[in-house]
Design a protein around this motif. Structure first.
Motif, PDB file in Angstrom:
ATOM      1  N   GLY A 277      25.990  -0.995  55.334  1.00 55.48           N
ATOM      2  CA  GLY A 277      25.311  -0.688  54.053  1.00 55.48           C
ATOM      3  C   GLY A 277      24.002  -0.009  54.424  1.00 55.48           C
ATOM      4  O   GLY A 277      23.600   0.535  53.399  1.00 55.48           O
ATOM      5  N   TYR A 278      23.948   0.099  55.667  1.00 61.55           N
ATOM      6  CA  TYR A 278      22.373   0.797  56.115  1.00 61.55           C
ATOM      7  C   TYR A 278      22.599   2.318  55.793  1.00 61.55           C
ATOM      8  O   TYR A 278      21.752   3.396  55.430  1.00 61.55           O
ATOM      9  CB  TYR A 278      21.700   0.529  57.240  1.00 61.55           C
ATOM     10  CG  TYR A 278      20.433   1.383  57.282  1.00 61.55           C
ATOM     11  CD1 TYR A 278      19.411   0.904  57.078  1.00 61.55           C
ATOM     12  CD2 TYR A 278      20.490   2.169  58.309  1.00 61.55           C
ATOM     13  CE1 TYR A 278      18.236   1.477  57.165  1.00 61.55           C
ATOM     14  CE2 TYR A 278      19.256   2.884  58.580  1.00 61.55           C
ATOM     15  CZ  TYR A 278      18.067   2.529  58.274  1.00 61.55           C
ATOM     16  OH  TYR A 278      16.790   3.180  58.255  1.00 61.55           O
ATOM     17  N   SER A 279      23.892   3.178  56.440  1.00 63.08           N
ATOM     18  CA  SER A 279      24.042   4.500  56.294  1.00 63.08           C
ATOM     19  C   SER A 279      25.120   4.519  55.449  1.00 63.08           C
ATOM     20  O   SER A 279      26.107   3.847  55.080  1.00 63.08           O
ATOM     21  CB  SER A 279      24.447   4.792  57.656  1.00 63.08           C
ATOM     22  OG  SER A 279      23.454   4.508  58.511  1.00 63.08           O
ATOM     23  N   ILE A 280      25.249   5.611  54.750  1.00 58.38           N
ATOM     24  CA  ILE A 280      26.363   5.940  53.723  1.00 58.38           C
ATOM     25  C   ILE A 280      27.384   6.797  54.510  1.00 58.38           C
ATOM     26  O   ILE A 280      27.136   7.738  55.292  1.00 58.38           O
ATOM     27  CB  ILE A 280      25.752   7.118  52.543  1.00 58.38           C
ATOM     28  CG1 ILE A 280      24.736   6.332  51.780  1.00 58.38           C
ATOM     29  CG2 ILE A 280      26.911   7.542  51.737  1.00 58.38           C
ATOM     30  CD1 ILE A 280      23.921   7.162  50.691  1.00 58.38           C
ATOM     31  N   ASN A 281      28.563   6.349  54.151  1.00 57.09           N
ATOM     32  CA  ASN A 281      29.565   6.895  55.101  1.00 57.09           C
ATOM     33  C   ASN A 281      30.169   8.215  54.592  1.00 57.09           C
ATOM     34  O   ASN A 281      31.236   8.202  54.001  1.00 57.09           O
ATOM     35  CB  ASN A 281      30.949   5.765  55.047  1.00 57.09           C
ATOM     36  CG  ASN A 281      32.021   6.190  56.185  1.00 57.09           C
ATOM     37  OD1 ASN A 281      32.099   7.037  57.003  1.00 57.09           O
ATOM     38  ND2 ASN A 281      33.099   5.643  55.906  1.00 57.09           N
ATOM     39  N   SER A 282      29.196   9.041  54.848  1.00 57.63           N
ATOM     40  CA  SER A 282      29.925  10.341  54.168  1.00 57.63           C
ATOM     41  C   SER A 282      30.991  11.001  55.145  1.00 57.63           C
ATOM     42  O   SER A 282      31.651  11.947  54.837  1.00 57.63           O
ATOM     43  CB  SER A 282      28.654  11.430  54.354  1.00 57.63           C
ATOM     44  OG  SER A 282      28.185  11.521  55.350  1.00 57.63           O
TER      45      SER A 282
ATOM     46  N   VAL B 205      34.851   0.269  56.761  1.00 62.61           N
ATOM     47  CA  VAL B 205      33.698   0.247  57.532  1.00 62.61           C
ATOM     48  C   VAL B 205      33.379  -0.883  57.933  1.00 62.61           C
ATOM     49  O   VAL B 205      33.776  -2.036  57.345  1.00 62.61           O
ATOM     50  CB  VAL B 205      32.231   0.694  56.387  1.00 62.61           C
ATOM     51  CG1 VAL B 205      31.044   0.600  56.831  1.00 62.61           C
ATOM     52  CG2 VAL B 205      32.764   1.820  55.597  1.00 62.61           C
ATOM     53  N   VAL B 206      33.003  -1.025  59.372  1.00 66.84           N
ATOM     54  CA  VAL B 206      32.970  -2.147  60.151  1.00 66.84           C
ATOM     55  C   VAL B 206      31.747  -2.298  60.643  1.00 66.84           C
ATOM     56  O   VAL B 206      31.255  -1.305  61.127  1.00 66.84           O
ATOM     57  CB  VAL B 206      34.209  -2.301  60.897  1.00 66.84           C
ATOM     58  CG1 VAL B 206      34.332  -1.129  62.103  1.00 66.84           C
ATOM     59  CG2 VAL B 206      34.259  -3.629  61.624  1.00 66.84           C
ATOM     60  N   ALA B 207      31.031  -3.409  61.017  1.00 71.08           N
ATOM     61  CA  ALA B 207      29.786  -3.709  61.589  1.00 71.08           C
ATOM     62  C   ALA B 207      30.046  -3.215  63.045  1.00 71.08           C
ATOM     63  O   ALA B 207      30.998  -3.390  63.784  1.00 71.08           O
ATOM     64  CB  ALA B 207      29.294  -4.953  61.458  1.00 71.08           C
TER      65      ALA B 207
ATOM     66  N   THR C 127      34.731   7.141  63.578  1.00 69.96           N
ATOM     67  CA  THR C 127      33.633   7.766  63.985  1.00 69.96           C
ATOM     68  C   THR C 127      32.499   6.684  64.264  1.00 69.96           C
ATOM     69  O   THR C 127      32.419   5.574  63.510  1.00 69.96           O
ATOM     70  CB  THR C 127      33.061   8.514  62.836  1.00 69.96           C
ATOM     71  OG1 THR C 127      32.845   7.932  61.729  1.00 69.96           O
ATOM     72  CG2 THR C 127      34.016   9.548  62.441  1.00 69.96           C
ATOM     73  N   GLY C 128      31.979   7.088  65.263  1.00 69.09           N
ATOM     74  CA  GLY C 128      30.787   5.952  65.794  1.00 69.09           C
ATOM     75  C   GLY C 128      31.056   5.205  67.010  1.00 69.09           C
ATOM     76  O   GLY C 128      31.964   5.134  67.250  1.00 69.09           O
ATOM     77  N   GLY C 129      29.900   4.853  67.428  1.00 70.69           N
ATOM     78  CA  GLY C 129      29.803   3.991  68.726  1.00 70.69           C
ATOM     79  C   GLY C 129      30.158   4.694  70.117  1.00 70.69           C
ATOM     80  O   GLY C 129      30.630   3.942  70.965  1.00 70.69           O
TER      81      GLY C 129
END
Length: 391
Positions: free
Chosen positions: A1-6, A27-29, A52-54
């Protein structure tokens, strides 16, 4: 919830344009257990999974280890990455981490940041599945996806039946006006999937199927019924559609803004070469500025208030006169949370368009939403009105 998943929206739009149908966004932590569960579940269904991410150099970047474990692969050192990482002044610990990549993975180069992308598959563990992992930073992801990941997918699946997508964009319509035609498509073309996507002042209809000619036939009733409302732009936005029309005209544009505080002018200049037609803006927030710079009659302000079609009409004419434009657009409203009256609640916004020394359109909007949403709604609705005027 902190970042918008654009990222998910961008990737999905690109996939649709190239014949791939996205079916799920998740979206997963940053939890090894949660990420692993999501990936194993999706890969186990034989999907192409794009994540994406990590992949970065910090302690919470867990993707490389997680995907290596899922595929039963060791992490091995890729010395070929060292020179680049050292050139980008990475810390020794970051270099050590990012040299380690899953054995046998196809690596995607990152020309903007440090994190390499990863492509992995194992047809015995996950039949039909493919995993593409990319950085979460949008600029890095977009460059990597467009230049490397997407061409890889297109080449990999070129022999399979392609999905075709036709998207129609309409200004000044609501969903109910298009719904009968959508129902007709579903009745007569069961192989075509339909979607309708409303925005603040526009509606998009999307038709998806494997027969391109059939899509064209199914789209024709929409084009025939609403030929004056349909617009075309690469991005699908009404702002770009108006820009394209103005680029092909001899019109010059000036804005006079109160409640939007320059957002209308900012929208005009989001597209390159707007200087071809856009001259400038007067942000007349205070009534004194409306009077002194735009020539609004003080008696009108007293009689009707700043939020009135009478005042915005003079604002639009004043913008044309002061800035020498042929097209003047003005707006004044109450965005809240204070300043409302029983007669003019929050969300009451008036706007006018002047052309050739005359006011050609004035109207009042009654909108709902937060202050920022109201500004977005107002700007989009004004652009829709400009487009539909067909000047």
């Amino acid at each position: 919830g902190y970042s918008i998943n654009s990222n998910a929206s961008f990737i999905s739009q690109q996939l649709l344009e190239h014949g791939f149908l996205p079916t799920m966004h998740t979206v997963v932590a940053d939890s090894s257990v949660d990420v692993r569960d999501v990936l194993v579940g999706a890969l186990g269904q034989g999907h192409v999974v794009i994540m994406t991410g990590g992949l970065g150099p910090t302690i919470d970047d867990l993707t490389r280890k997680i995907v290596a474990d899922i595929f039963g692969l060791p992490l091995v050192k890729h010395e070929s990455l060292r020179a680049k990482l050292e050139h980008m002044s990475c810390a020794p610990s970051a270099i050590k981490d990012q040299l380690m990549q899953p054995h046998g993975a196809v690596l995607l180069e990152n020309d903007i940041g440090t994190a390499s992308g990863i492509i992995l598959e194992d047809q015995q563990r996950f039949p039909g599945a493919l995993l593409i992992a990319m950085p979460g930073v949008p600029t890095e992801m977009k460059d990597m996806f467009v230049r490397q990941a997407l061409p890889y997918l297109v080449e990999r699946y070129k022999a399979q039946k392609r999905l075709f997508v036709k998207t129609l964009h309409f200004a000044g319509l609501i969903e109910n006006q298009l719904d009968p035609l959508l129902r007709n498509v579903k009745e007569h073309y069961p192989n075509i999937a339909c979607g309708i996507y409303p925005s603040f002042a526009t509606v998009a209809v999307q038709l998806r199927g494997y027969d391109e000619q059939q899509l064209e036939v199914a789209a024709k009733p929409f084009l025939d019924a609403f030929d004056k409302n349909i617009y075309f732009s690469h991005s699908g936005t009404i702002v770009e559609a108006v820009h394209q029309k103005l680029m092909q005209s001899d019109l010059t544009v000036a804005t006079a803004e109160s409640c939007t505080g320059g957002a209308l002018a900012a929208a005009f200049v989001t597209n390159p070469d707007a200087s071809h037609y856009f001259l400038g803006s007067i942000v007349a927030y205070a009534n004194s500025v409306k009077q002194n710079l735009l020539g609004v009659d003080s008696h009108l302000l007293e009689q009707y208030g700043a939020v009135s079609e009478e005042v915005t009409a003079q604002m639009a004419l004043g913008a044309c006169q002061k800035l020498g434009a042929t097209l003047g657009i003005s707006v004044s409203g109450i965005l809240g949370p204070t300043g409302s009256t029983p007669a003019k609640p929050v969300g009451t916004v008036c706007a006018s368009i002047a052309y050739g020394g005359k006011v050609v359109l004035s109207w009042t909007m009654h909108l709902k939403g937060t202050r920022q949403h109201l500004i977005q709604k107002v700007v989009e609705q004004i652009f829709a009105k400009i487009y539909l005027l067909n000047l």
